[in-house]
Scaffold this motif. Structure first.
Motif, PDB file in Angstrom:
ATOM      1  N   ILE A 132      44.170  50.850  40.772  1.00 36.36           N
ATOM      2  CA  ILE A 132      44.747  49.271  40.520  1.00 36.36           C
ATOM      3  C   ILE A 132      43.836  48.414  41.171  1.00 36.36           C
ATOM      4  CG2 ILE A 132      46.662  47.998  41.646  1.00 36.36           C
ATOM      5  CD1 ILE A 132      48.355  50.703  41.610  1.00 36.36           C
ATOM      6  N   VAL A 133      43.609  47.479  40.681  1.00 37.78           N
ATOM      7  CA  VAL A 133      42.239  46.889  40.996  1.00 37.78           C
ATOM      8  C   VAL A 133      42.533  45.256  41.714  1.00 37.78           C
ATOM      9  CG1 VAL A 133      39.879  46.131  40.201  1.00 37.78           C
ATOM     10  CG2 VAL A 133      40.382  48.561  39.110  1.00 37.78           C
ATOM     11  N   THR A 134      41.341  45.550  42.693  1.00 36.74           N
ATOM     12  CA  THR A 134      41.615  44.141  43.084  1.00 36.74           C
ATOM     13  C   THR A 134      40.480  43.140  43.533  1.00 36.74           C
ATOM     14  OG1 THR A 134      42.465  42.238  44.913  1.00 36.74           O
ATOM     15  CG2 THR A 134      42.700  44.716  45.562  1.00 36.74           C
ATOM     16  N   THR A 135      40.033  41.922  43.458  1.00 36.87           N
ATOM     17  CA  THR A 135      39.022  41.442  44.168  1.00 36.87           C
ATOM     18  C   THR A 135      39.967  41.023  45.226  1.00 36.87           C
ATOM     19  OG1 THR A 135      39.718  39.521  42.827  1.00 36.87           O
ATOM     20  CG2 THR A 135      37.930  41.286  41.380  1.00 36.87           C
ATOM     21  N   LEU A 215      30.017  47.348  40.541  1.00 35.92           N
ATOM     22  CA  LEU A 215      28.431  46.889  40.379  1.00 35.92           C
ATOM     23  C   LEU A 215      27.717  45.336  40.385  1.00 35.92           C
ATOM     24  CD1 LEU A 215      27.006  49.254  38.055  1.00 35.92           C
ATOM     25  CD2 LEU A 215      26.142  48.988  40.353  1.00 35.92           C
ATOM     26  N   GLU A 216      29.165  44.477  40.207  1.00 33.80           N
ATOM     27  CA  GLU A 216      28.682  43.036  40.249  1.00 33.80           C
ATOM     28  C   GLU A 216      29.191  42.214  41.123  1.00 33.80           C
ATOM     29  OE1 GLU A 216      30.279  41.441  36.234  1.00 33.80           O
ATOM     30  OE2 GLU A 216      29.365  43.187  35.422  1.00 33.80           O
ATOM     31  N   MET A 217      30.620  42.254  41.601  1.00 35.88           N
ATOM     32  CA  MET A 217      31.161  41.880  42.884  1.00 35.88           C
ATOM     33  C   MET A 217      32.063  43.067  43.817  1.00 35.88           C
ATOM     34  SD  MET A 217      34.080  40.585  39.971  1.00 35.88           S
ATOM     35  CE  MET A 217      34.695  39.559  41.694  1.00 35.88           C
ATOM     36  N   GLU A 218      32.464  43.013  44.641  1.00 38.29           N
ATOM     37  CA  GLU A 218      33.133  43.606  45.548  1.00 38.29           C
ATOM     38  C   GLU A 218      34.335  43.837  45.044  1.00 38.29           C
ATOM     39  OE1 GLU A 218      34.677  43.420  50.704  1.00 38.29           O
ATOM     40  OE2 GLU A 218      32.939  42.973  49.669  1.00 38.29           O
ATOM     41  N   ILE A 219      34.913  44.927  44.701  1.00 32.43           N
ATOM     42  CA  ILE A 219      36.313  45.568  44.730  1.00 32.43           C
ATOM     43  C   ILE A 219      37.088  46.313  45.698  1.00 32.43           C
ATOM     44  CG2 ILE A 219      35.768  44.728  42.029  1.00 32.43           C
ATOM     45  CD1 ILE A 219      36.285  48.015  41.488  1.00 32.43           C
ATOM     46  N   SER A 220      38.411  46.261  45.292  1.00 29.66           N
ATOM     47  CA  SER A 220      39.215  47.567  45.952  1.00 29.66           C
ATOM     48  C   SER A 220      40.445  48.381  45.511  1.00 29.66           C
ATOM     49  CB  SER A 220      39.267  47.524  47.096  1.00 29.66           C
ATOM     50  OG  SER A 220      40.328  46.100  47.122  1.00 29.66           O
ATOM     51  N   LEU A 221      40.293  49.322  45.888  1.00 32.81           N
ATOM     52  CA  LEU A 221      41.424  50.012  45.130  1.00 32.81           C
ATOM     53  C   LEU A 221      42.919  50.173  45.623  1.00 32.81           C
ATOM     54  CD1 LEU A 221      39.823  53.120  43.000  1.00 32.81           C
ATOM     55  CD2 LEU A 221      39.937  50.640  41.962  1.00 32.81           C
ATOM     56  N   VAL A 222      44.150  49.563  45.214  1.00 33.02           N
ATOM     57  CA  VAL A 222      45.127  49.975  45.863  1.00 33.02           C
ATOM     58  C   VAL A 222      46.094  50.811  45.241  1.00 33.02           C
ATOM     59  CG1 VAL A 222      47.482  48.683  45.883  1.00 33.02           C
ATOM     60  CG2 VAL A 222      45.884  47.110  45.204  1.00 33.02           C
ATOM     61  N   PRO A 223      46.222  51.808  46.739  1.00 29.21           N
ATOM     62  CA  PRO A 223      46.082  52.928  46.797  1.00 29.21           C
ATOM     63  C   PRO A 223      48.001  53.315  46.894  1.00 29.21           C
ATOM     64  CG  PRO A 223      46.728  51.857  49.277  1.00 29.21           C
ATOM     65  CD  PRO A 223      45.976  50.793  47.707  1.00 29.21           C
ATOM     66  N   ILE A 224      48.177  54.235  45.958  1.00 27.05           N
ATOM     67  CA  ILE A 224      49.652  54.654  45.786  1.00 27.05           C
ATOM     68  C   ILE A 224      50.099  55.694  47.215  1.00 27.05           C
ATOM     69  CG2 ILE A 224      51.373  55.497  44.143  1.00 27.05           C
ATOM     70  CD1 ILE A 224      49.636  54.224  41.995  1.00 27.05           C
ATOM     71  N   SER A 225      51.494  55.364  47.908  1.00 22.75           N
ATOM     72  CA  SER A 225      51.845  56.219  49.150  1.00 22.75           C
ATOM     73  C   SER A 225      52.008  57.644  48.649  1.00 22.75           C
ATOM     74  CB  SER A 225      52.429  55.807  49.723  1.00 22.75           C
ATOM     75  OG  SER A 225      53.283  55.743  49.031  1.00 22.75           O
ATOM     76  N   THR A 248      33.548  57.372  42.815  1.00 23.67           N
ATOM     77  CA  THR A 248      33.538  57.186  41.107  1.00 23.67           C
ATOM     78  C   THR A 248      33.085  56.235  41.296  1.00 23.67           C
ATOM     79  OG1 THR A 248      35.659  58.410  41.491  1.00 23.67           O
ATOM     80  CG2 THR A 248      35.468  56.893  39.594  1.00 23.67           C
ATOM     81  N   TYR A 249      33.149  54.622  42.309  1.00 24.38           N
ATOM     82  CA  TYR A 249      32.898  53.640  42.006  1.00 24.38           C
ATOM     83  C   TYR A 249      31.678  52.480  43.209  1.00 24.38           C
ATOM     84  CZ  TYR A 249      36.836  53.787  38.313  1.00 24.38           C
ATOM     85  OH  TYR A 249      36.789  54.182  37.343  1.00 24.38           O
ATOM     86  N   GLU A 250      30.620  52.332  43.186  1.00 23.53           N
ATOM     87  CA  GLU A 250      30.072  51.642  43.848  1.00 23.53           C
ATOM     88  C   GLU A 250      30.630  51.077  44.870  1.00 23.53           C
ATOM     89  OE1 GLU A 250      26.513  51.462  46.021  1.00 23.53           O
ATOM     90  OE2 GLU A 250      26.490  52.267  43.886  1.00 23.53           O
ATOM     91  N   GLY A 251      30.273  51.166  46.409  1.00 28.03           N
ATOM     92  CA  GLY A 251      31.128  50.407  47.213  1.00 28.03           C
ATOM     93  C   GLY A 251      32.714  50.551  47.590  1.00 28.03           C
ATOM     94  N   VAL A 252      33.300  51.525  46.719  1.00 26.88           N
ATOM     95  CA  VAL A 252      35.273  51.835  46.812  1.00 26.88           C
ATOM     96  C   VAL A 252      34.962  53.284  47.408  1.00 26.88           C
ATOM     97  CG1 VAL A 252      37.061  51.983  45.720  1.00 26.88           C
ATOM     98  CG2 VAL A 252      35.272  50.182  44.362  1.00 26.88           C
TER      99      VAL A 252
END
Length: 325
Positions: A132-135, A215-225, A248-252
């Motif tokens: 679940i990707v968000t910027t 690699l292009e911008m700051e993203i994060s992954l929303v956790p599933i509990s 897995t992903y740069e900066g995540v």
């Protein structure tokens, strides 16, 4: 001017007009063309072996291409891939014999619209992870999706099936969000230009478009509990609690999530020897798949028949029985 000449000119103009109208209709027609029978003969007695994959920016597609290359190289099969909306569409294409092989997550196989009498398993493969990707740095939990613009995946995809189940388990009603059904590529582009806040991906790791985005911008992954994961496992059994590594992903950061196993499907009428040979080729030359995508490292012979809720093709059964002996 003679009457005969006028008539000829008139017929010529009518002919040109009809031709222009036909060209315009072909250019602007929105009619969906029927999917051709993909097993039709191409050269002599040889048939085309088509693998139904998914979005070109997912993992199914490069994995399918690599498998097609193996079957072409070692079995002499005329092989190719078909871009689709992934799991649900793939299962239907295989059941209708419009593709010889298809990738699917195992949760799809339990859906009521799937004709289970017309599909068989060749082998279990790697797992998909819900990503679940968000910027938006303010989105840290599933609860934060309320009021947000969210892509849940295309119709006919395992992504859409899983995302809807996750949202329901998190007590998020569809009218509490602005939902859209975008492909992986469309979702990544929409995240880039800010037209959505969140996108669901059900994919192997790493997903190519998420990797590029990170690699292009700051993203994060929303956790599933674990609570939501356990709730979904209890209801559907196919889902397991897992984690996406920080590598897995740069900066995540490492993120807890859901995983579901993938299976390679075929139809019952596929000749036994052909099915046997494909499974053998796949495992004999597995390192070549691993060179194409790291997720192929998760395809393990010892786990090939574990967690698959449908019968295996007789050719696949023969291969696995020979290995066990």
């Amino acid at each position: 001017m003679k009457t005969g000449t006028l008539i000829k000119i008139l017929f010529l103009l009518i002919f040109l007009l009809i031709g222009c109208i036909k060209i315009k209709q072909e250019l602007f027609s929105t009619e969906v063309q029927p999917v051709p029978l993909l097993s039709e003969k191409v050269t002599g007695n040889q048939t085309t072996l088509v693998i139904a994959t998914g979005d070109m920016s997912g993992v199914y597609f490069p994995m399918g291409q690599a498998m097609a290359d193996l079957f072409r190289k070692y079995d002499g099969k005329a092989s190719g891939t078909q871009v689709t909306n992934a799991s649900i569409q793939n299962t239907k294409l295989v059941s209708q014999k419009q593709a010889e092989l298809g990738f699917s997550t195992v949760d799809v196989l339990a859906l009521p619209e799937i004709n289970k009498n017309e599909i068989l398993a060749l082998t279990g493969i790697y797992s998909n992870f819900i990503q679940i990707v968000t910027t938006n740095s303010d989105i840290k939990t599933l609860d934060d999706l309320r009021g947000k613009r969210v892509s849940v995946g295309t119709v006919g995809s395992g992504t859409k099936l899983m995302s809807e189940r996750v949202l329901k388990a998190a007590n998020l009603a569809s009218n509490e969000m602005d939902l859209s059904a975008l492909s992986f590529t469309q979702s990544a582009d929409a995240l880039r230009n800010g037209t959505i806040d969140v996108a669901f991906f059900s994919s192997g790791l790493p997903n190519p478009v998420i990797a590029d985005l990170a690699l292009e911008m700051e993203i994060s992954l929303v956790p599933i509990s674990k609570q939501i994961a356990d709730r979904l496992h209890e209801e559907f059994e196919f889902y397991t609690f897992d984690e996406i590594s920080s590598q897995t992903y740069e900066g995540v950061e490492s993120t807890p999530t859901l995983a579901v196993k993938n299976v390679l499907l075929t139809y019952p009428d596929l000749p036994k020897q052909e099915a046997y040979q494909m499974v053998k080729t796949l495992y004999d030359h597995l390192p070549e798949l691993q060179n194409v995508h790291p997720e192929a490292m998760e395809i393990k012979l010892a786990e090939a028949t574990v967690g698959i809720p449908i019968d295996f093709h007789p050719g696949a059964k023969q291969f696995f029985e020979e290995i066990i002996r």
